[in-house]
Design a protein around this motif. Structure first.
Motif, PDB file in Angstrom:
ATOM      1  N   VAL A  75      38.212  46.967  48.061  1.00  0.00           N
ATOM      2  CA  VAL A  75      38.024  48.024  47.134  1.00  0.00           C
ATOM      3  C   VAL A  75      38.185  49.187  47.955  1.00  0.00           C
ATOM      4  O   VAL A  75      37.415  49.855  48.760  1.00  0.00           O
ATOM      5  CB  VAL A  75      36.313  48.090  46.607  1.00  0.00           C
ATOM      6  CG1 VAL A  75      36.025  49.217  45.836  1.00  0.00           C
ATOM      7  CG2 VAL A  75      36.027  46.722  45.977  1.00  0.00           C
ATOM      8  N   LEU A 107      42.260  49.769  38.982  1.00  0.00           N
ATOM      9  CA  LEU A 107      41.030  49.621  39.837  1.00  0.00           C
ATOM     10  C   LEU A 107      40.737  51.056  40.316  1.00  0.00           C
ATOM     11  O   LEU A 107      39.582  51.496  40.537  1.00  0.00           O
ATOM     12  CB  LEU A 107      41.464  48.893  40.760  1.00  0.00           C
ATOM     13  CG  LEU A 107      40.545  48.573  42.138  1.00  0.00           C
ATOM     14  CD1 LEU A 107      39.079  48.112  41.669  1.00  0.00           C
ATOM     15  CD2 LEU A 107      41.164  47.974  43.210  1.00  0.00           C
ATOM     16  N   LEU A 150      33.520  49.715  34.029  1.00  0.00           N
ATOM     17  CA  LEU A 150      34.203  48.619  34.137  1.00  0.00           C
ATOM     18  C   LEU A 150      34.354  47.641  32.708  1.00  0.00           C
ATOM     19  O   LEU A 150      35.601  47.066  32.460  1.00  0.00           O
ATOM     20  CB  LEU A 150      33.510  47.488  34.742  1.00  0.00           C
ATOM     21  CG  LEU A 150      34.145  46.237  35.357  1.00  0.00           C
ATOM     22  CD1 LEU A 150      35.078  46.373  36.287  1.00  0.00           C
ATOM     23  CD2 LEU A 150      33.048  45.277  36.381  1.00  0.00           C
ATOM     24  N   GLY A 179      29.685  47.939  35.755  1.00  0.00           N
ATOM     25  CA  GLY A 179      30.453  48.244  37.338  1.00  0.00           C
ATOM     26  C   GLY A 179      29.543  49.095  38.014  1.00  0.00           C
ATOM     27  O   GLY A 179      30.054  49.393  39.341  1.00  0.00           O
ATOM     28  N   THR A 199      28.614  45.825  40.866  1.00  0.00           N
ATOM     29  CA  THR A 199      29.383  44.514  40.902  1.00  0.00           C
ATOM     30  C   THR A 199      29.808  43.878  42.077  1.00  0.00           C
ATOM     31  O   THR A 199      30.342  44.624  42.953  1.00  0.00           O
ATOM     32  CB  THR A 199      30.740  45.064  39.764  1.00  0.00           C
ATOM     33  OG1 THR A 199      30.143  45.589  38.808  1.00  0.00           O
ATOM     34  CG2 THR A 199      31.572  43.946  39.494  1.00  0.00           C
ATOM     35  N   GLN A 229      32.093  41.842  44.938  1.00  0.00           N
ATOM     36  CA  GLN A 229      33.380  41.962  45.548  1.00  0.00           C
ATOM     37  C   GLN A 229      34.386  40.948  44.748  1.00  0.00           C
ATOM     38  O   GLN A 229      35.331  41.261  44.048  1.00  0.00           O
ATOM     39  CB  GLN A 229      33.667  42.518  46.934  1.00  0.00           C
ATOM     40  CG  GLN A 229      35.338  42.311  47.218  1.00  0.00           C
ATOM     41  CD  GLN A 229      35.984  43.552  46.610  1.00  0.00           C
ATOM     42  OE1 GLN A 229      35.381  44.684  46.984  1.00  0.00           O
ATOM     43  NE2 GLN A 229      36.887  43.427  46.143  1.00  0.00           N
ATOM     44  N   LEU A 248      35.130  41.867  40.978  1.00  0.00           N
ATOM     45  CA  LEU A 248      36.097  42.970  40.988  1.00  0.00           C
ATOM     46  C   LEU A 248      37.412  42.306  41.155  1.00  0.00           C
ATOM     47  O   LEU A 248      38.604  42.560  40.468  1.00  0.00           O
ATOM     48  CB  LEU A 248      35.929  43.971  41.827  1.00  0.00           C
ATOM     49  CG  LEU A 248      34.828  45.050  41.410  1.00  0.00           C
ATOM     50  CD1 LEU A 248      34.565  46.046  42.643  1.00  0.00           C
ATOM     51  CD2 LEU A 248      35.068  45.632  40.298  1.00  0.00           C
ATOM     52  N   ASP A 249      37.707  41.386  42.396  1.00  0.00           N
ATOM     53  CA  ASP A 249      38.836  40.602  42.644  1.00  0.00           C
ATOM     54  C   ASP A 249      39.314  39.957  41.359  1.00  0.00           C
ATOM     55  O   ASP A 249      40.344  39.860  40.988  1.00  0.00           O
ATOM     56  CB  ASP A 249      38.471  39.693  43.735  1.00  0.00           C
ATOM     57  CG  ASP A 249      38.698  40.730  45.170  1.00  0.00           C
ATOM     58  OD1 ASP A 249      38.811  41.873  45.130  1.00  0.00           O
ATOM     59  OD2 ASP A 249      38.119  40.191  46.030  1.00  0.00           O
TER      60      ASP A 249
END
Length: 461
Positions: free
Chosen positions: A3, A120, A130, A442, A445, A447, A450-451
Motif C-alpha cells: 500500500v 489503488l 473501496l 476501505g 481493510t 492488506q 486490498l491485494d
C-alpha cells in the motif's frame, strides 16, 4: 502489492493488440517533467502543457528521433483520476509503437505500473472509496449491459455512502454504549434498551435490503450456464452450432464424437450465457470417454439450466433421462430434435410433456425452433430476476460476505438485548459489526484484502 503511492508509474492503458489508438498513462510527481522531456509540439507557439488540453506533437527518444506522433494531455493533481499529476499519450495503436514510447517513458524515471495500481492510488489518495474502486473493475469485466448498469450505480459512490451512513449510526450507538458502561448507574438514562433495539433492528433491515438483490441479479452480474445433455447422436453438437450460427463442434454420425466438453458464450438479448456441449450419454469402457461423461454430469449439476436433447425420430423412453434431471428439478428443458424427420410413436414430445417438462421442438440441422429455444433459455435463467433495476444497489461477493458478517453480529445483538446481556458484552458485537462495515468502504481493510481486489485489475487501470 504494497500500500504505497510513491514514485511515478506508467503503463499501456488500452488492450493488447493492434488498433487505431493506444493510450499510455503516466502518474506521479515525475509525470509532467517526463512529458516535457519527450514531447515536441507540432506548433511553434507551444509554451507548455495547458491542463486538460489535448496537444498534438511527437514523442522523441533520447536521440531526438521521432517515435510517434501523438495527442498528449496533462491532468494536474489532485483533479485527476489518481489524484496525482497524470499525463496520457494517445498514440497509434501498434504494439511496437506503444512499446517504444513506453520504453522511453520508463527510461526517464517511471516504473511499470502493476495491475490495478492507478486505481489503488485513486483509492489511497481519497478519490474514491473501496466500493467505487471495485466498481471500476466490475464495469470493465461486466458480462452484460445490465451488469454494467449495476456497477455504474456503485461507481457513483451510492453504496459507499449508504454503508457509511449505516456505520455512522451504529458508531453513535457505540458511543452511547460506552457512556452506559462507564457510568452504569445512569445506563438506563444514557441508553434505554428499547431505543437500542429500535436502532439495531433498523440496521438489520437496511443490510437485509442491500443483500436482497445479490442472488436475484447473479445471472446479470456473472452470466448464466446452460449445459447440453443427452444420449449419443441426439444432436447436441449440431444444436451448439445452430445456437452459435457457425460450426464450432464436430458433427458426425459416429457415436461418441464429442468426448470432452466444448464451451462457447452466447449473448441472448443482453444476457451472457455460457453454453456447454457435453459427451453423449452411453455405457462405455473407454476411460477417456468416461472421464468426459463424469465431467459433463458435474457441469450439469452446477448449471442454471440443463437442456435435455432427445432424438425425436428414434425410440425413446423416460428411463433414458437421468433421474437427477426430473421435471420437478425446475432446471430442465426437454429439447426434441430432428423434427424434420418422422417422429417416434408415441412422440418424445408427448412423453416429456406428460412427465411435466417444458418442451421445445427443433431441427438443429435446418434451424427450426432455434429462436424459440434461445428465448426459453433466457427466460429460464432469468426466472424470478426480471430486468435489472438501473438504480439498484447490489454488492459484489466480497461486499456481500462482509455484510452477512455484520448482519450475523447484529442478529446476535438483538437476541442479547432481549436477554438483557450486560452492556459491555453488547459492545463487542456492535464493534465487530462496525468493523465489518468499515472493510466494505476501505476505512479499515486488511492488506491481503486490498491485494486480492487490485490484483484482479488489468494493468493500466
Amino acid at each position: 502489492m504494497s500500500v504505497s503511492s510513491s514514485g511515478t508509474i506508467a503503463a499501456i492503458a488500452t488492450p493488447p493488440g493492434e488498433g487505431g489508438v493506444g493510450i499510455i498513462r503516466v502518474s506521479g510527481e515525475k509525470a509532467l517533467p517526463i512529458a516535457e522531456a519527450i514531447f515536441k509540439s507540432a506548433k511553434d507557439s507551444f509554451s507548455g502543457f495547458k491542463p486538460y488540453t489535448m496537444h498534438y506533437g511527437y514523442v522523441l527518444d533520447e536521440n531526438s528521433t521521432e517515435l510517434d506522433d501523438v495527442l498528449a494531455v496533462f491532468m494536474p493533481g489532485p483533479n485527476s483520476y489518481t489524484g496525482e499529476d497524470t499525463v496520457e499519450f494517445n498514440c497509434h495503436g501498434g504494439r511496437a509503437i506503444l512499446a517504444s514510447v513506453l520504453g522511453e517513458i520508463l527510461s526517464r524515471g517511471a516504473v511499470l505500473a502493476r495491475a490495478g495500481e492507478f486505481t489503488l492510488r485513486a483509492f489511497l489518495n481519497g478519490k474514491m472509496d473501496l466500493t467505487q474502486a471495485e466498481a471500476v473493475a466490475e464495469m470493465i469485466h461486466a458480462p452484460s449491459k445490465g451488469a454494467a448498469q449495476l456497477a455504474r450505480v456503485k461507481l457513483s459512490g451510492v453504496l459507499g455512502h449508504r454503508i457509511e451512513e449505516l456505520r455512522g449510526r451504529l458508531e453513535v450507538l457505540r458511543a452511547h454504549l460506552c457512556v452506559a458502561v462507564d457510568f452504569p448507574e445512569d445506563e438506563l438514562e444514557c441508553l434505554p434498551l428499547d431505543k437500542m433495539m429500535t436502532e439495531v433492528t433498523d440496521a438489520v433491515k437496511n443490510i437485509s435490503e442491500i443483500l436482497a438483490g445479490v442472488e436475484r441479479t447473479r445471472a446479470w452480474r456473472e452470466g448464466g450456464l446452460a449445459v447440453l445433455s443427452g444420449k449419443v447422436n441426439a444432436g447436441k453438437s449440431s444444436l451448439l452450432n445452430a445456437l452459435l450460427g457457425r460450426n464450432r463442434a464436430i458433427v458426425t454420425d459416429i457415436p461418441g464424437t464429442t468426448r470432452d466438453f466444448i464451451e462457447e458464450t452466447l449473448n441472448l438479448d443482453g444476457l451472457q450465457v455460457r453454453v456447454v456441449d457435453t459427451a453423449g450419454l452411453r455405457e462405455t469402457t473407454d476411460k477417456v470417454e468416461q472421464a468426459g461423461l463424469d465431467m459433463g454430469k458435474e457441469l450439469a449439476q452446477q448449471a442454471d439450466l440443463v437442456l435435455l436433447i432427445v432424438d425425436g425420430s428414434g425410440p425413446f423412453d423416460l428411463s433414458d433421462i437421468d433421474p437427477e434431471f426430473s421435471a420437478q428439478s425446475g432446471k430442465c428443458i426437454a429439447v426434441i430434435n430432428k423434427i424434420d424427420l418422422d417422429q417416434s410413436t408415441p412422440s418424445a414430445s408427448e412423453v416429456m410433456a406428460e412427465a411435466g417438462y417444458e418442451v421445445v421442438e427443433i431441427s438443429a440441422k435446418r434451424g427450426q425452433g432455434i429462436d424459440e429455444l434461445a428465448s426459453s433459455i433466457r427466460e429460464h435463467i432469468l426466472a424470478g430476476a426480471g430486468e435489472p433495476d438501473p438504480d439498484e444497489l447490489v454488492p459484489n461477493s466480497r461486499q456481500a460476505a462482509t455484510l452477512r458478517k455484520a448482519l450475523s453480529e447484529l442478529d446476535g445483538l438483538v437476541q442479547d438485548i432481549e436477554m438483557t446481556i450486560p452492556y459491555d458484552l453488547l459492545g463487542v458485537r456492535l464493534e465487530t459489526a462496525c468493523s465489518a462495515l468499515s472493510e466494505i468502504t476501505g476505512e479499515i481493510t486488511p492488506q491481503e484484502v486490498l491485494d486480492s481486489i487490485f490484483s484482479k485489475f488489468c494493468v493500466g487501470k
